[in-house]
Motif scaffolding. Sequence first.
Motif: not given
Length: 465
Positions: A351-363, A430-441
Amino acid sequence: MDSSGTDSAIVEMARRRTEAEAASTGSGPRPPAEWAAHVPSGPLEDPSNWRALRALFPLDPELVHLNVGTLGSTPRPVLEMLRTADAEYARYPRDPYPPTTFSEPRAVLARCYGCDPDEIAIVQGATDGNARILNGLELAEGDEVITTTHECYTMQAPLNVLHNRRGVVVKKLTPRLGPDQSAEEIVEMFEAAITPRTKVIEWAAVTFTVGTTMPTRALAELAHRHGLISVVDGAHLPGQFDMDLHELGVDFLSGSGAKYQCGPMGTGIVYARNKVLREHNPLPLPAFWPVISLWYPIEGELPPRATGREPTYDIGTFLQKTGSADLSRGPALQAAAEIWEHIGRDNVQRYVHGLCDRLKERVVDRWGAESLFSPLNDRRLHSGMVAFQPFADPADAVDPAKFMEFEERMESEYGVNLRFTFFPVRGASSERYAIRLAPHLYNSPEEIDGAVDAMIKLTDEMATR
């Protein structure tokens, strides 16, 4: 520890006293049957199952919490256990040092995570676990530890202590990032860095920076081939992955109890391999010192380490027995783990990895695959975290103020809790910055879509200034 008749009699007497106290006060974990009726055990993609599960969590209904990589939300039955146990210990104080402290929670966690009770201890978190592991190793000046620049501070800090105090050489590698990173090139990167002075390879099971699931079994096999000690910062493994610690084949691993496992704050685990299972890790057990221990003998030494399938002694107890225990948090972490067992760890991971699959598709649809710092094409490297660059202007990629504003406004204006991360990138000055999302069940697909829509609005608005 000496196994004389006197010591055995003391242990047995303390065990009986502890059991009698627990029986007389009615304390201890709530029976699973009391919460099992409210916890679904079917697929979480079923909306009715998900709604029943979501009701277990006391999350503010106005908040979309997409930062379990920092901290999870503890289920109501676990919180109730904590309150009840703390109040009961205050009403009826008892010995906080019994030999059986956390024996049941350790046994349950060992079953959940695929090891034996003698190999696991409940600690205060991943930082505590990492420091205990690293400082317990037999390392001297000039010995090398190979690691990466994407380790959490909870690992980098104790590694630097080893460097400054003992002269240990810490060799940091920077992996390739983005959609095309692969498991094979990560293993090749580590192998190319090994020298005759290398003693340890260390890696994060999941990098907290961009959410890459490192190829832990393949890296463990690399350590086996070169006779090296393997140490893993597994902060994001418990509660996210359906894992088996024996099958991973590593020597040591730490894990957080308060992230994906959603246990109480201030809980974690340490796994210390305590037997030679040749099908998983054929190497001899490494020398290891339980540097924080009341169980270590005050005279004499420990017996030799095991050379086969049976342990010589219980290393988990040496790690567990450190002083006055927080007697409520071990059983509470056990309860959280049992809830996950009832749901099904494979259900949670899918379920959690499925949410991230959806998130990556949208990104990818909105910002393009090149915006991803997380892996995309090698599914072996996927996890429950996604990191990307949301700003079109290249100058914004290195502007921490921009990312700090983005994080703050997503919560204050849209009710979405996420975080930004920063890290080295190959070939960048130099270092890079990112937005990180971590959904859960406890998150829904609709919340993922709503969060992406909000990020689109906010990035568009910030780009027009």
